[in-house]
Design an enzyme around this catalytic site. Structure first.
Site, PDB file in Angstrom:
ATOM      1  N   GLY A  75      39.635  61.260  56.858  1.00 44.81           N
ATOM      2  CA  GLY A  75      40.828  60.424  56.969  1.00 44.81           C
ATOM      3  C   GLY A  75      41.026  59.980  58.395  1.00 44.81           C
ATOM      4  N   CYS A  86      35.104  66.474  57.352  1.00 46.23           N
ATOM      5  CA  CYS A  86      35.698  65.780  58.500  1.00 46.23           C
ATOM      6  C   CYS A  86      37.192  66.092  58.621  1.00 46.23           C
ATOM      7  CB  CYS A  86      35.413  64.282  58.408  1.00 46.23           C
ATOM      8  SG  CYS A  86      35.492  63.483  60.023  1.00 46.23           S
ATOM      9  N   TYR A  87      38.092  65.138  58.352  1.00 47.07           N
ATOM     10  CA  TYR A  87      39.520  65.441  58.459  1.00 47.07           C
ATOM     11  C   TYR A  87      39.879  66.632  57.569  1.00 47.07           C
ATOM     12  CZ  TYR A  87      44.584  64.686  58.628  1.00 47.07           C
ATOM     13  OH  TYR A  87      45.929  64.844  58.815  1.00 47.07           O
ATOM     14  N   HIS A  92      29.587  63.752  57.356  1.00 46.13           N
ATOM     15  CA  HIS A  92      29.890  63.156  56.046  1.00 46.13           C
ATOM     16  C   HIS A  92      28.689  63.287  55.108  1.00 46.13           C
ATOM     17  CE1 HIS A  92      33.805  61.268  56.925  1.00 46.13           C
ATOM     18  NE2 HIS A  92      33.349  61.335  58.167  1.00 46.13           N
ATOM     19  N   GLU A 100      28.563  62.700  52.094  1.00 47.98           N
ATOM     20  CA  GLU A 100      28.593  61.703  51.004  1.00 47.98           C
ATOM     21  C   GLU A 100      27.871  60.411  51.355  1.00 47.98           C
ATOM     22  OE1 GLU A 100      31.032  62.534  52.991  1.00 47.98           O
ATOM     23  OE2 GLU A 100      32.497  60.929  53.294  1.00 47.98           O
ATOM     24  N   SER A 124      35.927  40.498  26.691  1.00 47.46           N
ATOM     25  CA  SER A 124      35.586  39.314  27.484  1.00 47.46           C
ATOM     26  C   SER A 124      34.134  38.921  27.337  1.00 47.46           C
ATOM     27  CB  SER A 124      35.832  39.635  28.956  1.00 47.46           C
ATOM     28  OG  SER A 124      34.930  40.657  29.343  1.00 47.46           O
ATOM     29  N   VAL A 140      30.436  43.596  30.431  1.00 52.87           N
ATOM     30  CA  VAL A 140      29.939  44.925  30.078  1.00 52.87           C
ATOM     31  C   VAL A 140      31.073  45.950  29.930  1.00 52.87           C
ATOM     32  CG1 VAL A 140      29.347  45.380  32.493  1.00 52.87           C
ATOM     33  CG2 VAL A 140      28.344  46.771  30.722  1.00 52.87           C
ATOM     34  N   ASP A 141      32.091  45.859  30.771  1.00 50.20           N
ATOM     35  CA  ASP A 141      33.133  46.891  30.752  1.00 50.20           C
ATOM     36  C   ASP A 141      33.897  46.901  29.437  1.00 50.20           C
ATOM     37  OD1 ASP A 141      32.279  46.887  33.343  1.00 50.20           O
ATOM     38  OD2 ASP A 141      34.058  45.889  34.124  1.00 50.20           O
ATOM     39  N   SER A 142      34.339  45.729  28.997  1.00 54.58           N
ATOM     40  CA  SER A 142      35.106  45.709  27.755  1.00 54.58           C
ATOM     41  C   SER A 142      34.194  45.978  26.558  1.00 54.58           C
ATOM     42  CB  SER A 142      35.877  44.407  27.589  1.00 54.58           C
ATOM     43  OG  SER A 142      35.075  43.295  27.837  1.00 54.58           O
ATOM     44  N   ALA A 143      32.931  45.575  26.644  1.00 50.12           N
ATOM     45  CA  ALA A 143      32.013  45.846  25.535  1.00 50.12           C
ATOM     46  C   ALA A 143      31.837  47.358  25.361  1.00 50.12           C
ATOM     47  CB  ALA A 143      30.660  45.180  25.795  1.00 50.12           C
ATOM     48  N   LYS A 145      30.702  50.755  37.801  1.00 47.20           N
ATOM     49  CA  LYS A 145      29.961  49.915  36.852  1.00 47.20           C
ATOM     50  C   LYS A 145      28.598  50.492  36.466  1.00 47.20           C
ATOM     51  CE  LYS A 145      30.625  45.710  36.597  1.00 47.20           C
ATOM     52  NZ  LYS A 145      31.495  45.050  35.610  1.00 47.20           N
TER      53      LYS A 145
HETATM   54  N1  LIG Z   1      38.647  36.384  28.316  1.00 46.70           N
HETATM   55  C1  LIG Z   1      39.100  37.621  28.051  1.00 46.70           C
HETATM   56  N2  LIG Z   1      39.608  37.925  26.823  1.00 46.70           N
HETATM   57  C2  LIG Z   1      40.074  39.158  26.559  1.00 46.70           C
HETATM   58  N3  LIG Z   1      40.090  40.170  27.444  1.00 46.70           N
HETATM   59  C3  LIG Z   1      39.615  39.923  28.664  1.00 46.70           C
HETATM   60  C4  LIG Z   1      39.080  38.655  29.051  1.00 46.70           C
HETATM   61  N4  LIG Z   1      38.670  38.733  30.324  1.00 46.70           N
HETATM   62  C5  LIG Z   1      38.919  39.988  30.740  1.00 46.70           C
HETATM   63  N5  LIG Z   1      39.496  40.721  29.755  1.00 46.70           N
HETATM   64  C6  LIG Z   1      39.950  42.123  29.822  1.00 46.70           C
HETATM   65  O1  LIG Z   1      40.116  42.501  31.181  1.00 46.70           O
HETATM   66  C7  LIG Z   1      39.252  43.585  31.499  1.00 46.70           C
HETATM   67  C8  LIG Z   1      38.759  43.512  32.928  1.00 46.70           C
HETATM   68  O2  LIG Z   1      37.920  42.399  33.108  1.00 46.70           O
HETATM   69  P1  LIG Z   1      36.536  42.581  33.859  1.00 46.70           P
HETATM   70  O3  LIG Z   1      35.946  41.239  34.097  1.00 46.70           O
HETATM   71  O4  LIG Z   1      36.748  43.506  34.998  1.00 46.70           O
HETATM   72  O5  LIG Z   1      35.672  43.411  32.809  1.00 46.70           O
HETATM   73  P2  LIG Z   1      34.612  42.898  31.788  1.00 46.70           P
HETATM   74  O6  LIG Z   1      34.727  41.436  31.637  1.00 46.70           O
HETATM   75  O7  LIG Z   1      34.756  43.703  30.560  1.00 46.70           O
HETATM   76  O8  LIG Z   1      33.261  43.284  32.467  1.00 46.70           O
HETATM   77  P3  LIG Z   1      32.567  42.564  33.709  1.00 46.70           P
HETATM   78  O9  LIG Z   1      33.176  43.197  34.944  1.00 46.70           O
HETATM   79  O10 LIG Z   1      31.148  42.927  33.542  1.00 46.70           O
HETATM   80  O11 LIG Z   1      32.833  41.108  33.649  1.00 46.70           O
HETATM   81  C9  LIG Z   1      38.148  43.474  30.479  1.00 46.70           C
HETATM   82  O12 LIG Z   1      37.455  44.687  30.353  1.00 46.70           O
HETATM   83  C10 LIG Z   1      38.906  43.067  29.248  1.00 46.70           C
HETATM   84  O13 LIG Z   1      39.545  44.171  28.657  1.00 46.70           O
HETATM   85  N1  LIG Z   2      36.371  60.559  59.568  1.00 51.09           N
HETATM   86  C1  LIG Z   2      37.337  61.447  59.738  1.00 51.09           C
HETATM   87  O1  LIG Z   2      37.765  62.146  58.811  1.00 51.09           O
HETATM   88  C2  LIG Z   2      37.962  61.501  61.093  1.00 51.09           C
HETATM   89  C3  LIG Z   2      38.912  62.638  61.280  1.00 51.09           C
HETATM   90  C4  LIG Z   2      39.744  62.501  62.560  1.00 51.09           C
HETATM   91  N2  LIG Z   2      40.539  61.314  62.497  1.00 51.09           N
HETATM   92  C5  LIG Z   2      38.791  62.466  63.771  1.00 51.09           C
HETATM   93  O2  LIG Z   2      38.638  61.449  64.402  1.00 51.09           O
HETATM   94  O3  LIG Z   2      38.211  63.481  64.087  1.00 51.09           O
HETATM   95 MG   LIG Z   3      34.590  40.151  33.107  1.00 51.77          MG
END
Ligand SMILES: Nc1ncnc2c1ncn2[C@@H]1O[C@H](COP(=O)(O)OP(=O)(O)OP(=O)(O)O)[C@@H](O)[C@H]1O
Ligand SMILES: NC(=O)CC[C@H](N)C(=O)O
Ligand SMILES: [Mg+2]
Ligand SMILES: O=c1[nH]c(=O)c2[nH+]cn([C@@H]3O[C@H](COP(=O)(O)O)[C@@H](O)[C@H]3O)c2[nH]1
Length: 524
Positions: A58, A85-86, A173, A175, A227, A230-233, A379
């Site tokens: 942080g 870190c922090y 870090h 990560e 839509s 991929v997310d909604s599918a 994703k």
């Molecule tokens: N045209 C649409 N009709 C209905 N729902 C939608 C439409 N566009 C987006 N949404 C809703 O909003 C959500 C977020 O949209 P987003 O574009 O992030 O996701 P996605 O379209 O499912 O996937 P991707 O990120 O791959 O495009 C979707 O998952 C869906 O639930």
């Molecule tokens: N990246 C960090 O978590 C930094 C911690 C704190 N701010 C420092 O400078 O030491």
């Molecule tokens: Mg989308």
């Protein structure tokens, strides 16, 4: 908590840039993790029954008045903890060690030496290794009873541990990929020090979510905003697995779609899944609501609101269709992912960058209960789940397209005419990228119309005064950070040539060469 649920590792966020990255690396070690704010109390932590806790980095200094702190009870719960870190400095302070501004700052790749056998945390690692540091404060004295595990030239206490109390901390870090043995440190903490088995994977997500959705929804009817992305599918497929035909998908044609998108979604999706899909033509409604609007956040809020109004109407129509037999549809499934939540400022103390229509853009009077099985995921994790569920590759590998669609790719007011121009230019760019076999290489390529900008050109010996189109090809792992894709010049040339020849209103094509940060992927 249900039987299939995994005990989470909680990542306590002190306002880190990379809290989500920590959560993700933990999941890469096949351990389920979630992010929580640093204001969480020891009771709240205990109620989550975590298998382990990771404290993030942080920007603050622990000795500054008002700097973010941790409920001291958390370190007394007996749950294994690792501070980064922090988070490491917070542990030092709370456990009786000392933290100071030593004047010796370390930023970036830093050589580190492991002491002795390194204990459970650094066991089996080379004595000399490279870590990635970013700090100005240091632990000047480890707490009583803690072993110092490592040091650098400027940081004598770079890691400490009490195996007995199962409390650990590192100044670097682990990560970030630049820390040579970072993932190993995290895995040692999770599997060895905390004894958490690595048995979580995308298959578990499906089972857990199916069970959770059944409990949430019961026998009620559910609609899913679909839509074609991929997310909604994937969200729809999980909900379908949970409640079968109680689910109806609703695809909104808001007039902000790309060329041919509606037909593609209607055909591909239904063919692949057999889930019932209703398409709503809401083009006029969205155009009316967006008339005269140029501010990006205002556009996003309007689009978010109109989406919900459209879902409400669709839900009512379904009730009517069932001739009053079905009760009101109370549940709305959305394919919301973690980055949508973070960017909308819905993370833990994170800034509002842009209101994603499905999170920050939701209206206050939302009547639906949301079902969002993917809300904590990224994703690429969602794609893995989609494959697990057997969704076809063209859906799973599809490039993202934002819900607000071309509405946030017209810089300026959205009008029918401008949409036509952009749709045409976008279709050309997509066609050429596909023909060049580049779809798999790029994350997505927004095509943006600078509708309020004009420049002078010359075509057919005459003067033109047209609009520029911006190409924004990006590469990314999870959309949180991105780089511009180095597309081959000949492909860029072909796209530019065709757009300026075929789209009358456009006389210039420019390339966006900005990474994220400092830019974002979409222009609005
Ligand atoms: N045209 C649409 N009709 C209905 N729902 C939608 C439409 N566009 C987006 N949404 C809703 O909003 C959500 C977020 O949209 P987003 O574009 O992030 O996701 P996605 O379209 O499912 O996937 P991707 O990120 O791959 O495009 C979707 O998952 C869906 O639930
Ligand atoms: N990246 C960090 O978590 C930094 C911690 C704190 N701010 C420092 O400078 O030491
Ligand atoms: Mg989308
Ligand atoms: O469904 C969505 N609703 C939105 O409001 C929205 N805004 C951005 N995006 C997509 O999110 C990713 C990150 O985009 P930014 O770098 O522009 O924030 C990219 O993949 C963007 O296309 C959205 N998706």
């Amino acid at each position: 908590m249900s039987e299939t649920d995994h005990r989470p590792v909680l990542v306590v966020d002190f306002g880190a840039q990379y809290a989500q990255l920590i959560a993700r690396r933990v999941r890469e070690a096949n351990v389920y993790s979630e992010i929580v704010p640093h204001t969480i109390s020891a009771e709240e932590v205990a109620a989550r029954n975590p298998a382990g806790i990771v404290l993030s980095g942080g920007p603050s200094s622990v000795y500054e008045p008002g700097s973010p702190d941790l409920d001291p009870g958390i370190l007394q719960l007996g749950v294994p903890v690792m501070g980064i870190c922090y988070g490491f400095q917070v542990m030092a302070k709370q456990l009786g060690g000392e933290v100071a501004k030593t004047g010796r700052r370390e930023y970036g790749a830093t050589p580190m030496t492991v002491h002795g056998d390194g204990g459970a945390l650094l066991d089996g690692q080379p004595e000399a290794q490279t870590t990635w540091m970013s700090h100005g404060d240091s632990v000047s004295k480890a707490p009583e009873g803690f072993a110092v595990l490592a040091s650098t030239a400027d940081t004598p206490v770079a890691a400490f541990a009490s195996d007995e109390r199962r409390l650990y901390g590192v100044q670097w870090h682990p990560e970030v990929k630049h820390s040579e043995f970072g993932q190993r440190v995290l895995e040692n903490f999770l599997h060895r020090a905390a004894g958490i088995p690595g048995d979580w994977n995308s298959g578990n997500v499906i089972a857990e979510q199916v069970e959770r959705i059944r409990a949430q929804v019961g026998s009620a009817r559910v609609i899913c905003g679909l839509s074609g992305g991929v997310d909604s599918a994937v969200a729809a497929a999980i909900v379908h697995e949970a409640v079968g035909d109680q689910l109806v998908c609703v695809f909104v044609d808001h007039g902000l779609l790309r060329a041919d998108e509606r037909r593609q979604v209607e055909e591909d999706y239904v063919a692949a899944t057999g889930i019932r899909l209703v398409t709503v033509d809401a083009r006029q409604q969205f155009m009316d609501a967006l008339a005269g609007v140029t501010d990006p956040e205002q556009k996003r809020k309007i689009i978010g609101r109109e989406f919900i109004r459209t879902f409400e109407n669709a839900a009512e129509a379904l009730v009517l269709e069932a001739q009053g037999e079905g009760e009101k549809v109370e549940f709305l499934v959305q394919g919301t992912l973690y980055p949508d939540v973070v960017e909308s400022g819905g993370g833990t103390g994170t800034a509002n960058i842009k209101s994603h229509h499905n999170v920050g853009g939701l209206p206050d009077d939302l009547q639906f209960q949301l079902v969002e099985p993917l809300r904590t995921l990224f994703k690429d994790e969602v794609r893995a789940i989609g494959r697990e569920l057997g969704l076809p590759e063209p859906i799973v590998a599809r490039q993202p397209f934002p819900g607000p669609g071309l509405g946030i790719r017209i810089i300026g007011e959205v009008t029918e005419h401008r949409l036509e121009i952009l749709r045409h230019a976008d279709a050309i760019a997509r066609e050429e990228l596909t023909a060049a076999g580049l779809d798999g290489e790029i994350w997505q390529c927004p095509v943006v119309l600078l509708a309020d900008v004009r420049s002078v050109g010359v075509q057919g010996d005459g003067r033109t005064y047209g609009h520029p189109i911006v190409l924004r090809p990006v590469s990314s792992e999870d959309a949180m950070t991105a780089d511009w894709t180095r597309l081959p010049y000949d492909v860029l040339a072909r796209i530019s040539n065709r757009i300026t020849n075929e789209v009358a209103e456009v006389n210039r094509v420019v390339l966006d060469v900005t990474s994220k940060p400092p830019g974002t992927i979409e222009w609005e």
